[in-house]
Each structure stands twice: as C-alpha cells, then as structure tokens.
Design an enzyme around this catalytic site. Structure first.
Site, PDB file in Angstrom:
ATOM      1  N   ASP A 124       0.818  -1.217   0.000  1.00  0.00           N
ATOM      2  CA  ASP A 124       0.000   0.000   0.000  1.00  0.00           C
ATOM      3  C   ASP A 124       0.852   1.268   0.000  1.00  0.00           C
ATOM      4  OD1 ASP A 124       0.724  -0.804   2.689  1.00  0.00           O
ATOM      5  OD2 ASP A 124      -0.638   0.726   3.454  1.00  0.00           O
ATOM      6  N   GLU A 188       0.108  -1.109   5.773  1.00  0.00           N
ATOM      7  CA  GLU A 188       1.183  -0.609   6.646  1.00  0.00           C
ATOM      8  C   GLU A 188       0.982   0.853   7.001  1.00  0.00           C
ATOM      9  OE1 GLU A 188       5.124   1.133   7.762  1.00  0.00           O
ATOM     10  OE2 GLU A 188       3.805   1.672   6.109  1.00  0.00           O
TER      11      GLU A 188
HETATM   12 ZN   LIG Z   1       6.801   2.441   4.217  1.00  0.00          ZN
END
Ligand SMILES: [Zn+2]
Length: 486
Positions: A124, A188
């Site tokens: 992501d 993340e």
């Molecule tokens: Zn990163």
C-alpha cells in the site's frame, strides 16, 4: 607551608588533570572495527527493465483502504502484476493470500534445519493529492534518470529491488539453502492490523519462526554533521511506541461579545503550552548508546573525544543533541506533537468545550502508562484525557551481536563501501514491529542513498526514485540473499 585551601585546590586540579588524561587515553584507544567482507563485483543487471517494472508497479494505485468508498481492486491487480513480472519466484514459490490482500510467498531452501529468513514490504501507498505534482502521481513516468510517482520510494522501489534480486538469482540457476519468505502487507500506512498483524498470526498458528526479518527503515545520512567522512547507514533495531490522546477542556461558553475571564479554549491552550514546555526526560536508551559507540571511532578528533566520553559528558551532550536537531530529540525522548485542535464552529461563539489531539511517540524503555501519567501530571485535573487510538509500547530491541545483524552489515559494506552501518532506534512505524512474536532478530534498513531533497518527497509531492539507486539496491539484495540464504 601550604594552606589547607591550597592543598584542596592542588588535589582538585590533580583530579581534573587525571580525568582529562583518562579521557584522552580512552579516545586514543578507540579504534575502528573492521567488517570482514568478500569482493563483490557489480552485476550486469538490466537496469531499464528494473525501472520499467517499478514504473508499472506505481501505475497500480494501491492506496491504503481506510474507508468503505475505497476499492481493494488495485491490490488484486497488483498481485497479478507481480506474478506476471516475476515468473520464476512464483513458479518456485508457494503463494498464500492472507485476509484477501496480503501476500506470503515461500521459497523453500534445501536445508530444513535452518530457520527461514523473511523479507518484508508493504504493497500500500499513501494517497496523492491531485494538484502540485510535476508528473502524474500514478503515471510511473520515467524521466531524467528517475521513476516518478507515489510509492516509488515508500516502498515499491524497495519491494521491486528485492524481487528483482531474487528473480535474478533464480535465473542464474542459484539455489537457496535457507528458506525465504516474502511477506507483503496491504495496510502498513494504517497500522498494519489487517495485513502484517494477520500474516504474523497465520505464521504463528502454523508454528513458523524466522531466523531474521528484514524490513524498510533506517536511512543513509551524510556523516559530516557528526564529524565523519563517510555516510552513516542507520539500521533500525527497534521502533518507538505510539499512542494518541484527546485533551478536552470544558467550561460553559456563551456570546463572544461578553467573554468570561477564562474559556475552554484558554485552558486548553495553556495545557498545550505546558505539555510542549515540559517534555518527558531525555535519556540514553541502549540502542542510542550502541549507535554512538559504533560511530565514535569514525569521528574527527574533537567529536570522537566527546562521544567516546559520552558517560562523563552526558548532561552537556544530551542537551546538545536534544536542542540541535529534531531527530536528536526524537531518539533521546518520548515526543509530543499536537496534530488536531477544535473549538467552536462559528467565529462569534465561545465553545463550551475545546479539544486537541496529541500524537505521542514513546521512547525505548518507557510505556504508554508512563506517558499517560506524565500528561496527566502536566496538564492538571481540569483537562480530561481520552485515549484516541489503541496504541502500542515500543518494540523489543533486536540483538546486535546476532549473526543476521552481522550479515546485514557485511552486505551493506560490500555493496556500499563508504557506508558505516550502525544500530539505532527507528523513530517512525513499520510492519516489522508485529514480527517480534515469531522472530528475535528484526532489522530495518532501506538500501537507498537519497538526497535530503528526495527524502522530503516521501509521503509528499513529487516522490521519485533514482534509477541508479534502484539498481544498486537490487545489487544489495542479491548480496543479502547470497550472504543469508545460500
Ligand atoms: Zn513504508
């Protein structure tokens, strides 16, 4: 005859002289440690093809999904892109999809007695505002020696370099002795709770432990500001904790034309000011001590003298580090950053309550409880404190006498001969923190040498990846895989 005062003075001067001699001798005895390396010849990589693959990766807008209006579709497209681009990895590997969008790819090594190594990356990226970009943020344009776009640095560049390295080794007929896992989360940039955390749960339930985990993290700094000729390669051996609080002040409001002596905004402002003025104590955590211990031998004489004698000069040095640079303060103490503030909805209405959000990054050795206690003490009873996020304590500290750490350092120096690898506490957050449940040796390193100007583009406008740096990062991963898994 000497007077008693003169005797005391001579003794004091003698003690100071002895201390200075001790400090000088200690400085002179501090020598650089040699890292054993093997000769590493630059590989003949197809740099255009690597840049092209990063460009394609950027063109799939895998923005972290945080609201129901967003789609997970790009993540499925991204999986397809990876499978098509790295056929040998997927042919030799075993793919497991976790929670719909996170990926585990396992490449089995020949020696089952060895614990596997895991390479992490997140698929992501943070969103990109439409305006202000010189190149389309999800266009993946290749121009002037750069691949442009969101995620080119954080962290598709690193993921592509890692995969290119493995694909290259497999194409050369190289065999893995140690099993390798690629673990790619999908959130993340929003805690990793649906991605990395679930990957770790899956591995834990299947009794899989790792010898070591390598993730993004530490950057490369110019050593000049510490009197070092060379570049400092920071290896994150732990990461700070995190928690957000809302501070609320409540005092009945009213018409702005007849304000009372004190309002909710006034008391809130005072609380904000107090917390910024009375920070938590700065101290030397073990990773910071280790960092300066490894840096000191490389410093010019005056800096070396100061840092080798860090224990004696501690108060002065602490003050300097905290005052000179925000990063110095960040590695020495828990930090408080006010990020959101709210009062009335109208300019002529005194609000009955006012709120401010403080983002806290918890220093190694402290906990969420310590932070809460400090805030309550400083802001006083009139301010209500509510926890806004779940939060977490700092991670454990990985072992810098371990073999995986030594192999990481060796790989860095072989590919980047002028780098000085040192441990340090990573001040932001990564997926790596979730992996301590199944691994003791978790290290964070980003093998890209960025200019300060390019560093500022991460999570901001005009993010880009230098193609030469991308090629070198690929070489670094070739070396790291060879050193750890072959
Ligand atoms: Zn990163």
């Amino acid at each position: 005859m000497l007077t008693a005062g003169q005797i005391v003075l001579i003794c004091a001067l003698g003690a100071v002289a002895a201390l200075i001699i001790f400090m000088v001798v200690r400085t002179l005895l501090t020598k650089k440690k040699v890292i054993e390396t093997a000769q590493f010849r630059p590989l003949n990589l197809d740099v255009d093809s690597i840049a092209n693959n990063l460009s394609k990766a950027i063109q799939i807008p895998t923005i972290t999904v945080i609201s129901p209006e967003q789609s997970y579709e790009p993540f499925l497209e991204y999986h397809k892109f990876l499978e098509e681009t790295y056929p040998l990895i997927f042919k030799n590997g075993e793919k497991t999809v976790i929670n719909g969008y996170s990926l585990i790819i396992k490449l089995t090594g020949s020696d089952e007695s060895l614990l596997p190594v895991a390479f992490l990356a997140h698929q992501d990226v943070v969103p990109a505002p439409k305006k202000g970009w010189e190149h389309e943020p999800f266009g993946g344009e290749i121009k002037d020696g750069f691949v442009h776009g969101r995620g080119s640095q954080d962290m598709k560049g690193q993921m592509i370099a890692n995969l290119e390295a493995m694909e290259y080794l497999l194409s050369q007929g190289k065999e893995l002795k140690r099993t390798v896992y690629f673990c790619f989360g999908h959130d993340e940039e929003y805690t990793g709770k649906d991605g990395a955390k679930q990957i770790v749960e899956y591995l834990y339930e299947n009794n899989i432990r790792f010898e070591c985990v390598y993730d993004e993290g530490g950057t490369v700094l110019d050593g000049k500001m510490l009197g070092i000729d060379g570049k400092i390669a920071l290896i994150g051996t732990c990461e700070k904790g995190y928690v957000d609080y809302t501070l609320t002040s409540t005092i009945s409001g009213g018409h702005a034309a007849s304000p009372k002596r004190i309002s909710a905004v006034d008391t809130l402002a005072e609380a904000v000011y107090m917390l910024r003025s009375i920070p938590m104590k700065a101290y030397w955590s073990q990773p910071v001590k280790d960092m300066f211990k490894d840096l000191a031998p490389h410093m010019k004489p005056l800096f070396k003298f100061i840092f080798v004698n860090r224990d004696i000069l501690s108060p002065l040095l602490k003050l300097l580090l905290v005052k000179i640079h925000p990063v110095g303060a960040s590695i020495m103490r828990t930090t408080f950053a006010f990020t959101q503030i709210k009062g009335s909805d109208a300019p002529n209405v005194i609000p009955p309550s006012a709120t401010a959000v403080v983002n806290c990054r918890i220093n190694i050795g402290q906990t969420q409880k310590d932070v809460e206690k400090h805030i309550k003490k400083v802001v006083g009873k009139n301010i209500k404190l509510d926890r806004l996020t779940e939060g977490y304590d700092p991670s454990p500290v990985s072992d810098i006498t371990s073999e995986p750490y030594a192999k990481l350092k060796k790989s860095i120096v072989e590919v980047f001969p002028d780098f000085i690898p040192v441990p340090y506490p990573f001040i932001a957050a990564t997926d790596a923190k979730h992996y301590y449940k199944i691994c003791d040796n978790v290290f964070r390193f980003t093998p890209f040498e960025l200019t300060p100007e390019d560093q500022k583009r991460i999570h901001a406008l005009n993010e880009r990846c230098d193609i030469d740096a991308l090629a070198t990062a690929t070489q670094f991963y070739v070396r790291l895989i060879e050193n750890t898994c072959m």
